[in-house]
Design an enzyme around this catalytic site. Structure first.
Site, mmCIF file in Angstrom:
data_model
loop_
_atom_site.group_PDB
_atom_site.id
_atom_site.type_symbol
_atom_site.label_atom_id
_atom_site.label_comp_id
_atom_site.label_asym_id
_atom_site.label_seq_id
_atom_site.Cartn_x
_atom_site.Cartn_y
_atom_site.Cartn_z
ATOM 1 N N GLN A 1 -31.374 22.433 -63.470
ATOM 2 C CA GLN A 1 -30.787 23.730 -63.183
ATOM 3 C C GLN A 1 -29.287 23.563 -63.325
ATOM 4 O O GLN A 1 -28.681 22.670 -62.695
ATOM 5 C CB GLN A 1 -31.145 24.151 -61.753
ATOM 6 C CG GLN A 1 -32.583 24.570 -61.590
ATOM 7 C CD GLN A 1 -32.836 25.908 -62.238
ATOM 8 O OE1 GLN A 1 -32.572 26.949 -61.666
ATOM 9 N NE2 GLN A 1 -33.361 25.906 -63.465
ATOM 10 N N ASP B 1 -41.016 28.342 -59.923
ATOM 11 C CA ASP B 1 -41.049 26.893 -60.117
ATOM 12 C C ASP B 1 -42.391 26.398 -60.661
ATOM 13 O O ASP B 1 -43.000 25.473 -60.101
ATOM 14 C CB ASP B 1 -40.669 26.164 -58.806
ATOM 15 C CG ASP B 1 -39.390 26.723 -58.197
ATOM 16 O OD1 ASP B 1 -38.589 27.302 -58.965
ATOM 17 O OD2 ASP B 1 -39.195 26.613 -56.979
ATOM 18 N N ASP C 1 -31.764 21.605 -59.057
ATOM 19 C CA ASP C 1 -33.052 20.905 -59.249
ATOM 20 C C ASP C 1 -33.221 20.180 -60.601
ATOM 21 O O ASP C 1 -32.887 20.743 -61.653
ATOM 22 C CB ASP C 1 -34.230 21.889 -59.203
ATOM 23 C CG ASP C 1 -34.147 22.894 -58.097
ATOM 24 O OD1 ASP C 1 -33.235 22.794 -57.257
ATOM 25 O OD2 ASP C 1 -34.987 23.801 -58.075
HETATM 26 C C1 FRU Z 1 -34.804 25.141 -55.392
HETATM 27 C C2 FRU Z 1 -34.614 26.481 -56.058
HETATM 28 C C3 FRU Z 1 -35.861 26.898 -56.833
HETATM 29 C C4 FRU Z 1 -35.294 27.844 -57.863
HETATM 30 C C5 FRU Z 1 -33.985 27.194 -58.213
HETATM 31 C C6 FRU Z 1 -32.903 28.148 -58.606
HETATM 32 O O1 FRU Z 1 -33.598 24.486 -55.117
HETATM 33 O O2 FRU Z 1 -34.270 27.458 -55.089
HETATM 34 O O3 FRU Z 1 -36.877 27.452 -56.035
HETATM 35 O O4 FRU Z 1 -36.137 27.985 -58.982
HETATM 36 O O5 FRU Z 1 -33.596 26.462 -57.059
HETATM 37 O O6 FRU Z 1 -31.788 27.482 -59.108
#
Ligand code: FRU
Length: 476
Positions: free
Chosen positions: A57, A162, A41
């Site tokens: 991420q 999130d 993300d």
């Molecule tokens: C979405 C997600 C989020 C989480 C993150 C973990 O793709 O699952 O909900 O915070 O990725 O990497």
């Protein structure tokens, strides 16, 4: 992160800066990727200090998922990204096992604060909201009161993540993705200082048709309305959605009036937006997916990309959404325009526009091949049918890790249809409509030398009114 690893990352990044794309045939030219490692993300999108910042991420140590860090990059045009040191790494008991999951960034004077999810436990069963702040562009320091929201309220599952923080009146607010009784929902909190938070309640909740958990919520005004973006889990065939509606009860309740799928492609998830100068609302999504097959880029030590940044506007008459690549992409256009097609074109990045005129009752079809092989046996086909208005992208003949064919509907309006395909070295993004309101994103991994472009119109009553194609490269 160890000094040796940081140095290796810096070297990989410098090499890419010298030769974008380099010898790696699938390394994008203007879509953000990590120099090495995994990304998912986009996080913390914010225009700060005169530049666009994007966090992501990130797992820097391999192309596979691992405990999450926050990658960091900035840009002046949203297309050429400068990679910066990792902003957050797992370090505390509350974020040690699974890491620093998705969240947002808010600017407060010359301080930038990241509001993120801490995830710990063998199955990430402890999720909480944390804050880290950087005074005037320095390192991010985790708040001593972390986790500032220790977990979900009674009655909700442990899925609580999130956080998307924003300014509302004189206070900070945050929306957090959550789940209760098998339905996805968004919780809303308020704070005077980002450190002590008070629950205001459930901002919005699925009626049962929109999944069991809402990941990555984002809430912002657009034109006369408000938009709540969510990535619902458990809705087959749907990645991320925009819920269009209005805020009631002093902003504590969101009333859904209309729903829209943000992207119909297989490689789009967890988008986030930011407000740019002059109120421009810019959206970036993760261009890959938890369900997508392993890409051949793993052999070069990286996986995952971000979409081209897209501007959101209200659709015609205030209904729906118009979604198109940021204007800045036009200044990357070189060599091209009204070109003769049907031959060798480009193995790198390209921007292709087609305008079609369809008579009533036309059974015509537009058939294009992108990134075709010289002998015509490989390629990504992109087609549109005047009779059904269906756009079909079929990457199945295009190389390793090929996705299944994907579709979206874009009927001609007043007998006209515009299609735009934005290509980079491992992706195709299609924007259909005028203004565009149907979008799809798909990763493709064509063989080197598969750089032929062809276009044809078949059947009756369909005419190509314009065809323009440009190679894309950084502005000179
Ligand atoms: C979405 C997600 C989020 C989480 C993150 C973990 O793709 O699952 O909900 O915070 O990725 O990497």
């Amino acid at each position: 992160m160890s000094g040796t690893h940081a140095a290796a990352l810096r070297r990989a990044d410098e090499e890419l800066a010298r030769s974008p794309g380099g010898a790696d045939p699938w390394r994008p030219l203007f879509h953000y990727t990590a120099a090495k490692g995994w990304i998912n993300d986009p996080n913390g999108l914010v225009h700060f200090g005169g530049r666009y910042h994007m966090f992501s991420q990130h797992y820097p140590y391999s192309g596979e998922w691992g405990p999450m860090h926050w990658g960091h990059a900035d840009s002046s045009d949203l297309l050429a990204w400068r990679r910066l040191p990792v902003a957050l790494a797992p370090s505390e008991p509350y974020d040690l096992t699974m890491g620093c999951w998705s969240g947002s960034a808010v600017a407060d004077g010359d301080r930038l604060s990241l509001v993120y999810t801490s995830a710990t436990g063998a199955k990430a069963e402890r999720q909480a909201v944390c804050v880290a702040t950087s005074p005037a562009g320095g390192e991010f320091v985790k708040h001593p009161k972390n986790p500032v929201i220790p977990g979900p309220p009674e009655g909700f599952t442990s899925d609580f993540r999130d956080p998307r923080a924003f300014r509302y009146g004189n206070a900070w607010r945050v929306v957090v993705g959550a789940s209760r009784a098998g339905k996805g929902c968004v919780l809303l909190y308020e704070s005077p200082d980002l450190a002590s938070w008070r629950l205001l309640g459930v901002l919005a909740e699925s009626d049962g048709s929109l999944g069991h958990m809402w990941e990555c919520p984002d809430l912002f005004p657009l034109g006369e309305r408000w938009v709540l973006v969510v990535s619902p889990m458990g809705v087959p065939g749907v990645g991320s959605m925009a819920l269009l509606g209005r805020l009631e009860d002093s902003g504590a309740r969101f009333v859904i009036e209309e729903t829209r799928v943000l992207d119909f492609g297989p490689d789009f998830y967890a988008p986030q937006t930011m407000e740019g100068p002059a109120g421009r609302r810019i959206l970036i999504g993760w261009m890959d997916h938890w369900k997508s097959p392993d890409p051949p880029t793993l052999a070069s030590g990286w996986r995952g990309a971000m979409t081209v940044p897209r501007v959101l506007r209200p659709g015609p008459g205030g209904r729906g959404l118009a979604i198109e690549p940021v204007e800045e992409l036009k200044s990357w256009r070189h060599e091209g325009g009204d070109i003769a097609v049907g031959g060798k074109f480009c193995a790198g990045a390209a921007d292709i526009e087609v305008e079609l005129s369809a008579e009533k009752g036309s059974n015509g079809r537009l058939e294009m091949t992108l990134r075709g092989s010289p002998d015509g046996t490989r390629g990504v086909s992109l087609a549109w049918s005047a009779a059904t208005g269906e756009v079909l992208l079929d990457p199945s003949r295009s190389g390793p890790a090929a996705r299944k064919p994907c579709r979206m509907t874009a009927p001609a309006r007043g007998g006209k249809l515009r299609l735009r395909a934005v290509l980079d070295r491992c992706s195709v993004e299609v924007f259909a409509g005028s203004p565009p309101d149907s979008v799809l994103s798909c990763l493709v991994f064509p063989a080197p030398g598969d750089d032929y472009l062809s276009v044809a119109v078949t059947g009756n009553g369909l005419r190509m009114a314009a065809f323009r194609a440009w190679k894309l490269a950084p502005p000179r």
